[in-house]
Design a protein around this motif. Structure first.
Motif: not given
Length: 818
Positions: A287, A289, A294, A498, A501-502, A599, A605
């Motif tokens: 996980d 991100l 994204w 995803w 989550m962003r 990232k 997160l």
């Protein structure tokens, strides 16, 4: 509703209809509340006719409100006139009631003519709502008239047919279809292939519910999660050997010795661990991100999931090219599980479609799964041989915390159904519905959320939702649009996770300026230093304090949770003095996110409150397992309705009826335990209440309550005989109520067959109507009056009577004097 309110309601209805506004039928009864809900701008042709909560389509765009008890009496009178007219015509007598019609509310019922009496059945209007249909069924049951709900194939309109004949529904037109079961499936396919006359009636069928035993109802719940490996392969998969479940199985191999309560407790304990520690759901190295990637991605580049085949034969041969597989056989189910293990998924999306007639009568009919490789599996759970393989094959995937399970609104039916039917525990889930709530989206439905993120052709998805969200998913065979809808519900879930989550973390991780980050970091460090300083002042607390644990808990530097925001330069245990003396400037901050470093690691997160809130709520939904709730039969709405009617002396409900009702509820629980199914599938309470009220002692009397008997009673002669013998025994013990109103007390209603006037019941019917006509003739003779005459003639006659009386009196007096 009074007469004046009813008049105003109809006036308003006509005004809105004249203005082109289509009324919307509300769930509540406008006749009782004195108001109606309206929805402007809707076309009746766009309403889902399969949804029983809405009115069926009709020629006139007019909604049908509920009915009052006075209008119910009008229906009773209409049914009694229809029954008397058909009986008279059947035995060769002239029907007394002809050309009789009735309008209840805004529904005009068919005119009762000699032609109607000559037909084997009578169809009611299609403008009836589900509430109206339930009331008509109730009236028909109490009037001892056969009744059934049918659906018109051409327009998909539901309507009610009634008949006084035991074989009245055998001659239904081909334009109507009645529900059939798997026993008729072979005949259906044969008729379709041969183009037979009955191919329309037998096009669809329902597999028997008795073939699908829920895992929760089974006496010996099978082992499912004893090890994390492919149950259909002798070799262990390589990417899941380190899972926690391999060392702490939920179900042992000796499942027969493990109670169901123990199994549920161990499954809940695993879920509770993630509820208390939601940061464990975020996996290191998986996980991560990447905001740079994204930010440029939405749902517009996700290909839509067209279904190229209805039976899945094309997809099974080249599943990689087609992108989906219809799993409708044990061989395909085994291949599906093997492919999932070979792909070593890190996340899977899931959804299911169920038969959901009530909270206590549910059955999983379709299970859809998508993997992070982009392949969709549509599992027909009702296909022969597939049901028992689902739990064994898929339970390890759903219980593996290293695999994220993505679903939408999983707390509604999904988690409970997977646990009840297959013994599957969902561990480490991400609910996109909860994420939509935290993000504050205008609509939380899956179609609307996908539209928000730029799905192609969102209107097509919404159309599928409106058509199939409330459809009968138990009906087979599955059609191409049904399979397409099933794929739509899971095809976009992994990308959606995803993107959400962003959006949940972007504001606090990527959009902050360096000055804002420095200010927040200094505030956190200063607050922590102040808190630790309080412990230094207290020698006892300071001595007992484990600084490493506090450090890990507050700022997230535990090795199990990944790297947090800060790290100490010094490994000295006296970190308290270090923080107090040097302050926040001695913390070493992880590199801040920027276009050069976009990232976000798993550690970052885990520190995001919105994301953790969504994950924690998702785990709480996973804990909502099926608990085998018993349906409260003494608070059922229909039972309360019977009590209200008994107070108004409309029906006779005595303690004997209540005792029979309680015994019937115990009977269905006992049968359900023997068959290992849910009690509501044996006989719903809506069926047992009129049985207790009318005490039927024969199959024909039972079919007058509901011509379409509950499936278990319909298909199993033993179960049907058991119910009738149970009622007979209860009558002998408790009596039938003492008023002689039940068909059992009257010796049973006569059984008539259409086209056969020589049955044993015909003589009884003929004698009944002849006696009834004699009583009516005598009553009319007693109440007959002399014809009206001229007043002058009446005065003259009175004078003559008085004169004659005087002459008679004078004569008698003279005779006495002599």
């Amino acid at each position: 509703m009074g007469r004046w309110k009813r008049k105003q309601y109809r006036k308003k209805l006509e005004e809105r209809e004249a203005a082109g506004i289509t009324p919307y039928v509300a769930d509540h009864d406008p006749m009782d509340s004195g108001e109606a809900d309206w929805q402007e701008g809707n076309e009746w042709n766009n309403i889902n006719s399969n949804n029983d909560d809405l009115a069926a389509l009709s020629a006139s765009p007019r909604g049908v409100p509920g009915w009052t008890w006075k209008e119910r009496n009008m229906i009773y009178q209409y049914l009694s006139q229809y029954k008397a007219g058909c009986e008279c015509y059947h035995v060769g007598l002239e029907p007394l009631c002809q050309d009789v019609g009735v309008t209840v509310g805004v529904v005009e019922f068919p005119l009762l003519t000699r032609t109607v009496f000559a037909q084997p059945y009578l169809c009611f209007p299609t403008t009836l709502t589900s509430k109206n249909r339930r009331m008509i069924h109730e009236c028909c049951a109490e009037s001892f008239v056969y009744h059934a709900t049918i659906e018109e194939l051409a327009m998909h309109n539901r309507t009610i047919v009634i008949s006084i004949y035991a074989n009245g529904f055998e001659n239904l037109q081909e334009s109507f279809v009645k529900e059939s079961t798997m026993a008729n499936a072979d005949l259906a396919l044969k008729n379709e292939s041969n183009g037979g006359e009955n191919s329309l009636n037998m096009r669809s069928y329902h597999p028997p519910i008795s073939n699908f035993r829920p895992w929760y109802c089974r006496k010996d719940r099978p082992w499912l999660l004893d090890q994390i490996h492919n149950p259909f392969s002798s070799t262990q998969s390589n990417g899941n050997e380190s899972s926690d479940l391999s060392s702490t199985p939920i179900v042992s191999n000796t499942a027969a010795s493990t109670s169901g309560r123990n199994i549920d407790a161990r499954g809940k304990s695993l879920i509770d661990t993630l509820i208390d520690n939601p940061e464990k759901c975020v996996r290191d190295n998986l996980d991560v991100l990447d905001f740079a990637f994204w930010d440029k991605v939405d749902m517009s580049d996700v290909p839509l999931p067209p279904c190229s085949s209805t039976n899945g034969t094309e997809n099974s041969s080249s599943s990689t090219n087609s992108g989906w597989t219809l799993v409708d056989s044990p061989e395909k189910m085994e291949k599906c599980v093997s492919e999932l293990w070979a792909s070593n998924p890190t996340e899977i999306g899931f959804d299911l479609e169920s038969l959901n007639t009530s909270k206590y009568a549910q059955l999983t009919c379709l299970l859809q799964i998508t993997s992070n490789e982009g392949h969709d599996y549509v599992i027909d759970t009702l296909a022969p041989g597939v049901w028992d393989m689902i739990g064994i094959g898929l339970a390890p995937f759903f219980a593996n915390p290293q695999i994220v399970k993505v679903g939408h609104s999983i707390g509604g039916l999904d988690v409970r159904s997977l646990h009840r039917d297959f013994g599957i525990f969902v561990v480490n889930a991400f609910d996109t519905y909860e994420a939509a709530q935290i993000l504050g989206l205008s609509s939380h439905g899956l179609a609307s959320v996908c539209e928000h993120y730029g799905i192609k052709d969102p209107e097509h998805y919404k159309t599928l939702k409106a058509e199939f969200q409330a459809t009968d998913w138990r009906r087979r065979p599955l059609t191409k649009p049904m399979l397409e809808y099933g794929r739509y519900d899971v095809h976009f879930l992994l990308r959606l996770r995803w993107l959400m989550m962003r959006d949940l973390t972007r504001a606090t991780l990527y959009d902050r300026t360096p000055a804002e980050r420095d200010e927040e970091d200094n505030l956190v460090a200063t607050s922590m230093a102040s808190a630790l300083a309080q412990f230094k002042d207290d020698d006892e607390n300071y001595d007992d304090l484990h600084l490493g644990n506090v450090h890990d808990t507050v700022i997230g530097t535990s090795t199990n949770h990944g790297q947090g925001i800060f790290k100490f330069d010094s490994e000295d245990d006296d970190a308290l003095d270090f923080v107090s003396d040097h302050g926040a400037q001695n913390y070493k901050e992880e590199p801040a996110l920027s276009p050069e470093n976009p990232k976000a690691s798993a550690g970052l997160l885990r520190m995001q409150p919105n994301l953790m809130k969504v994950i924690a709520r998702s785990q709480e939904r996973c804990r909502d397992l099926w608990s085998g709730p018993q349906e409260p039969f003494l608070t059922h709405p229909m039972y309360i309705h019977i009590l209200h009617r008994a107070r108004r002396s409309e029906v006779n409900w005595t303690p004997a009826h209540l005792q029979l009702y309680e015994q019937l509820v115990k009977w269905r629980i006992r049968v359900a335990e023997e068959r290992e199914i849910l009690p509501s599938f044996v006989a719903p309470l809506e069926f047992l209440i009129p049985v207790a009220l009318q005490c039927p002692v024969s199959e024909q009397a039972l079919r007058r309550i509901s011509f379409q008997l509950p499936e278990m009673i319909e298909e199993d002669q033993t179960c049907r005989d058991s119910l009738l013998s149970f009622v007979r025994m209860a009558i002998s013990v408790y009596g039938d109520g003492g008023d002689g109103s039940s068909p059992a007390a009257n010796g049973g209603e006569p059984v008539l067959e259409y086209g056969n006037p020589d049955t044993a019941g015909c003589s009884r019917v003929r004698n009944k109507h002849i006696k009834k006509r004699k009583r009516q003739f005598r009553s009319k003779s007693r109440n007959r009056r002399l014809p009206a005459v001229n007043p002058a003639v009446e005065w003259t006659a009175a004078a003559v009577v008085v004169l004659l009386a005087a002459i008679t009196t004078f004569a008698l007096t003279r005779h006495r004097l002599k």
